[in-house]
Design an enzyme around this catalytic site. Structure first.
Site, PDB file in Angstrom:
ATOM      1  CG  HIS A  52      -0.290  -0.273   2.510  1.00 61.60           C
ATOM      2  ND1 HIS A  52       0.620   0.570   3.072  1.00 61.60           N
ATOM      3  CD2 HIS A  52      -0.367  -1.337   3.341  1.00 61.60           C
ATOM      4  CE1 HIS A  52       1.045   0.064   4.200  1.00 61.60           C
ATOM      5  NE2 HIS A  52       0.474  -1.108   4.391  1.00 61.60           N
TER       6      HIS A  52
HETATM    7  P1  TYD Z   1      -1.372  -2.962   7.902  1.00 68.00           P
HETATM    8  O1  TYD Z   1      -0.629  -1.678   8.010  1.00 68.00           O
HETATM    9  O2  TYD Z   1      -2.423  -3.048   6.815  1.00 68.00           O
HETATM   10  O3  TYD Z   1      -0.350  -4.165   7.740  1.00 68.00           O
HETATM   11  P2  TYD Z   1       0.517  -4.579   6.470  1.00 68.00           P
HETATM   12  O4  TYD Z   1       0.715  -3.317   5.695  1.00 68.00           O
HETATM   13  O5  TYD Z   1       1.792  -5.101   7.011  1.00 68.00           O
HETATM   14  O6  TYD Z   1      -0.237  -5.606   5.711  1.00 68.00           O
HETATM   15  O7  TYD Z   1      -2.044  -3.290   9.304  1.00 68.00           O
HETATM   16  C1  TYD Z   1      -2.678  -4.515   9.568  1.00 68.00           C
HETATM   17  C2  TYD Z   1      -3.722  -4.298  10.649  1.00 68.00           C
HETATM   18  O8  TYD Z   1      -3.135  -3.800  11.841  1.00 68.00           O
HETATM   19  C3  TYD Z   1      -4.804  -3.309  10.248  1.00 68.00           C
HETATM   20  O9  TYD Z   1      -6.049  -3.817  10.707  1.00 68.00           O
HETATM   21  C4  TYD Z   1      -4.470  -2.057  11.003  1.00 68.00           C
HETATM   22  C5  TYD Z   1      -3.752  -2.580  12.222  1.00 68.00           C
HETATM   23  N1  TYD Z   1      -2.722  -1.643  12.707  1.00 68.00           N
HETATM   24  C6  TYD Z   1      -2.972  -0.831  13.802  1.00 68.00           C
HETATM   25  O10 TYD Z   1      -4.066  -0.877  14.406  1.00 68.00           O
HETATM   26  N2  TYD Z   1      -1.993   0.030  14.232  1.00 68.00           N
HETATM   27  C7  TYD Z   1      -0.788   0.121  13.612  1.00 68.00           C
HETATM   28  O11 TYD Z   1       0.084   0.922  14.023  1.00 68.00           O
HETATM   29  C8  TYD Z   1      -0.553  -0.714  12.450  1.00 68.00           C
HETATM   30  C9  TYD Z   1       0.744  -0.645  11.713  1.00 68.00           C
HETATM   31  C10 TYD Z   1      -1.542  -1.577  12.046  1.00 68.00           C
END
Ligand code: TYD
Length: 136
Positions: A52
């Site tokens: 993303h």
């Molecule tokens: P995401 O950033 O989409 O993970 P990746 O990019 O590694 O696939 O985050 C995954 C989940 O975790 C999403 O539901 C949001 C949550 N999250 C938080 O609540 N706080 C945070 O600081 C982060 C990084 C993620």
């Protein structure tokens, strides 16, 4: 934002036979105030995460343990950085597509972020990112 604005930053390393120390100071080693730190762990070997872009979030990614690749894409050009040393951080400014790939088993990624978590800061679709970055 241009993919050439991504920078691999060499962090201080205090070498000691009892074990080495590295550190990061905001405004000194990284060009932003740290509002959040998160880490990614227990990743099955070979997995990918983080496909993303962020609108506002700037970040520094460090492979504290193990290895993984970070692919950054501005819609015209791509670059992949292999992170496998705890004294290098990858600075990624806002407005770039980024994906973390090829995690080794037992790797540990730490991410220093310039923002609190905000789902509205994410661009989840690559097509939407291309429009945002005026490449579509
Ligand atoms: P995401 O950033 O989409 O993970 P990746 O990019 O590694 O696939 O985050 C995954 C989940 O975790 C999403 O539901 C949001 C949550 N999250 C938080 O609540 N706080 C945070 O600081 C982060 C990084 C993620």
């Amino acid at each position: 934002m241009d993919v050439n604005s991504v920078r691999l930053i060499q962090l201080p390393k205090i070498i000691d036979e009892r074990g080495n120390i590295s550190f990061i100071e905001e405004d000194n080693h990284i060009p932003f105030k740290i509002e959040r730190i998160y880490w990614i762990y227990d990743v099955p070997g070979g997995q990918s995460r983080g496909g993303h872009a962020f609108i506002k979030q700037q970040e520094l990614i460090v492979a504290l343990s193990g290895s993984f690749d970070v692919m950054v894409d501005d819609g015209s050009a791509k670059q992949t950085y292999s992170l496998n040393r705890s004294y290098y951080g990858l600075f990624i400014p806002a407005g770039l597509w980024r994906e973390m790939q090829n995690f080794s088993t037992n790797s540990l990624a730490i991410v220093l972020s310039s923002t609190h978590f905000d789902e509205k800061d994410y661009i989840f679709e690559f097509d939407e990112f291309l429009k945002y970055n005026k490449k579509l």
